[in-house]
Design an enzyme around this catalytic site. Sequence first.
Site, short mmCIF file in Angstrom:
data_model
loop_
_atom_site.label_atom_id
_atom_site.label_comp_id
_atom_site.label_asym_id
_atom_site.label_seq_id
_atom_site.Cartn_x
_atom_site.Cartn_y
_atom_site.Cartn_z
N GLN A 165 0.32 8.99 -10.55
CA GLN A 165 1.70 8.25 -10.36
C GLN A 165 1.56 6.92 -9.68
OE1 GLN A 165 5.24 9.06 -10.21
NE2 GLN A 165 5.71 7.24 -8.84
N THR A 166 2.11 5.70 -10.24
CA THR A 166 1.89 4.73 -9.68
C THR A 166 3.24 3.81 -9.87
OG1 THR A 166 0.64 2.45 -9.38
CG2 THR A 166 0.64 3.65 -11.47
N ARG A 167 3.60 3.08 -8.81
CA ARG A 167 4.75 1.90 -9.27
C ARG A 167 4.18 0.66 -8.77
NH1 ARG A 167 5.67 2.29 -3.08
NH2 ARG A 167 6.21 0.21 -2.90
N HIS A 171 -5.85 -1.54 -9.22
CA HIS A 171 -7.09 -2.23 -8.86
C HIS A 171 -8.51 -1.52 -8.86
CE1 HIS A 171 -4.50 -5.60 -8.15
NE2 HIS A 171 -3.81 -4.96 -7.27
N HIS A 174 -8.04 2.02 -7.21
CA HIS A 174 -7.32 3.15 -7.86
C HIS A 174 -8.17 3.64 -9.05
CE1 HIS A 174 -4.20 0.15 -6.12
NE2 HIS A 174 -3.87 1.29 -5.71
N ARG A 260 -2.25 8.85 -0.05
CA ARG A 260 -1.81 8.65 1.44
C ARG A 260 -0.34 8.19 1.13
NH1 ARG A 260 -1.59 4.53 5.17
NH2 ARG A 260 -2.15 5.32 7.23
N ASP A 261 0.65 8.79 2.00
CA ASP A 261 2.00 8.13 2.13
C ASP A 261 2.61 7.93 0.57
OD1 ASP A 261 4.25 7.50 3.18
OD2 ASP A 261 3.81 5.38 3.57
N ALA A 263 5.03 7.99 -2.05
CA ALA A 263 6.43 7.66 -2.29
C ALA A 263 7.07 7.35 -0.85
CB ALA A 263 7.21 8.90 -2.97
N ILE A 446 31.91 -17.63 3.59
CA ILE A 446 31.88 -16.95 5.01
C ILE A 446 31.06 -15.55 4.97
CG2 ILE A 446 33.63 -15.66 6.36
CD1 ILE A 446 35.84 -17.72 5.42
N ALA A 447 31.12 -14.59 4.02
CA ALA A 447 30.43 -13.56 3.96
C ALA A 447 30.40 -12.69 5.30
CB ALA A 447 28.99 -14.09 3.62
#
Length: 553
Positions: A165-167, A171, A174, A260-261, A263, A446-447
Amino acid sequence: MKNWILSPKQICDLELLQNGGFFPLTGFLSQPDYDSVLDKMRLVNGSLWPIPVVLDVSESFADSIALHDIILLQDEEGNALAHMRIHSAWKPDKTREAQFIFGTTDTIHPGVYTLFHKTNSIYLGGEIEKIQTPKHYDFKNLRHSPKEIKKIFHEKKWDRVIAFQTRNPMHRAHQTLTLIAAKEHQAKLLIHPVSGITKPGDIDYFIRIRCYLKILETYPENHALLSLLPLAMRMAGPREALWHALIRKNYGCTHFIVGRDHAGPGNDKNNQPFYHPYAAQELVKTHEEEIKIKMVPFQEMVFDKIKRRYIPADQIQSESDIARISGTQLRELLQTGAEIPGWFSFPSVIQELRKVYPPKHKQGFTLFFTGLSGSGKSTIANALIQKLHEYCIDRSISLLDGDVVRRMLSSGLGFSKEDRALNIRRIAYVASEITKHNGIAICAQIAPHANTREEARSLIIPYGGFFEIYISTPLLLCEKRDPKGLYQKAHAGLIKNFTGVDDTYEAPKNPDVMIDTSNSSVEDSVNKITDVLFKSGYLQSASQKIPLMETHR
């Protein structure tokens, strides 16, 4: 029959409901299933399912339908995608959902922010009946349903397949990681990147896919397959990792890499990670027998300068022997045109990424002015445009003035909180398009509300720079100036919901630039803004652009 126009996130969910990627789900969750998923990570029937998949709709739409009605689900172009029979309709406790699914209510978490600020207030659950799958016109040969992927595996005689899985672009680290995993488990590889919604600020998937196609060429023949997953990520850390594993099981994979970590969305407001780096691995390991997919755990891969190869982080003997390039560092190298070492990535991948990351002084950006009426926003913005033309020969500059936008784009809107939010959303959308095409957008409005300003930031930041310019001129001085007589009318009751009189202004807590025009001239104010742009690299002086020429005598 009532129809509902699906958001991009909902279209992703629907496609995976239709093609079996979300098995055992056959529709959007009912309220009992939703509650059970939050509490136990299971459907009412006991099936493991960690992420709620519901159809969120507006209150006005929910009021127009009844239980057991059938509604038509359409894409933004009006194409009919599915019928849905309503089994449940309820107003969720979003704070409870955030705590259970994300483990936090901190809106720095992109999943929490989306839940609180971009998710409609009513949830619908019910079975769906497919009319057609969502249309895709890009990379069609890389899009496969679970059934199609399983057929490919069968034809290739691949009986052991590891999903990756990757988003992000891949490189050398990986590639090394996936090759080691395949060798250890005597398996083939399914490179399965997300082509749906990822974390705000991620590289857009068109570029990522071109990078994946390049790196695919580096694998041995008949060793790896690339296929796109139309998933809307929630960035829910451990729960999401388990969800990803279930999805890959539905796609016919026997193994799933959890790094590692996995998602994880990064750090919270205290600069601490939202999740323990290996919490995702622990949760997937707990359930791997039940879901019948083997987890392949991996640590961070680092480059050993002595051995000249990548190694897992737990094999580091001396930090001085190790080389790393973070995502932030890579973006800086790309933006400055600096050399990227060959040990980090493949030249063909870097070549693709350089197309996306021109030097900062050629990128687009948005200057988002906010402040009370009469504070000096438009005056400074107009002066700033003149100054910017001195440095920006090859970038267009567009002013989105609040009053002009009200007349041209938002003439039908009032000044309720909802209408104000929609007006800012329209301004931000136009600014994002300008920024995307390497132009400069100057927004002067104004926001008054913090959440709409943050929404504007999240919409624009994937395409370039975003600078919040807070004109903090005191209310008393703004009322004294009153160039349009608006404060006078508001105090007389002729204008309702006027910011500073009978509506609140939420001052920015951490603006990029803060200017009080009671003690800053227009010229000083403009210089303060351009100084920030120079320091951040979005402006370059003439002396930086043009080398000095020798004088010939």
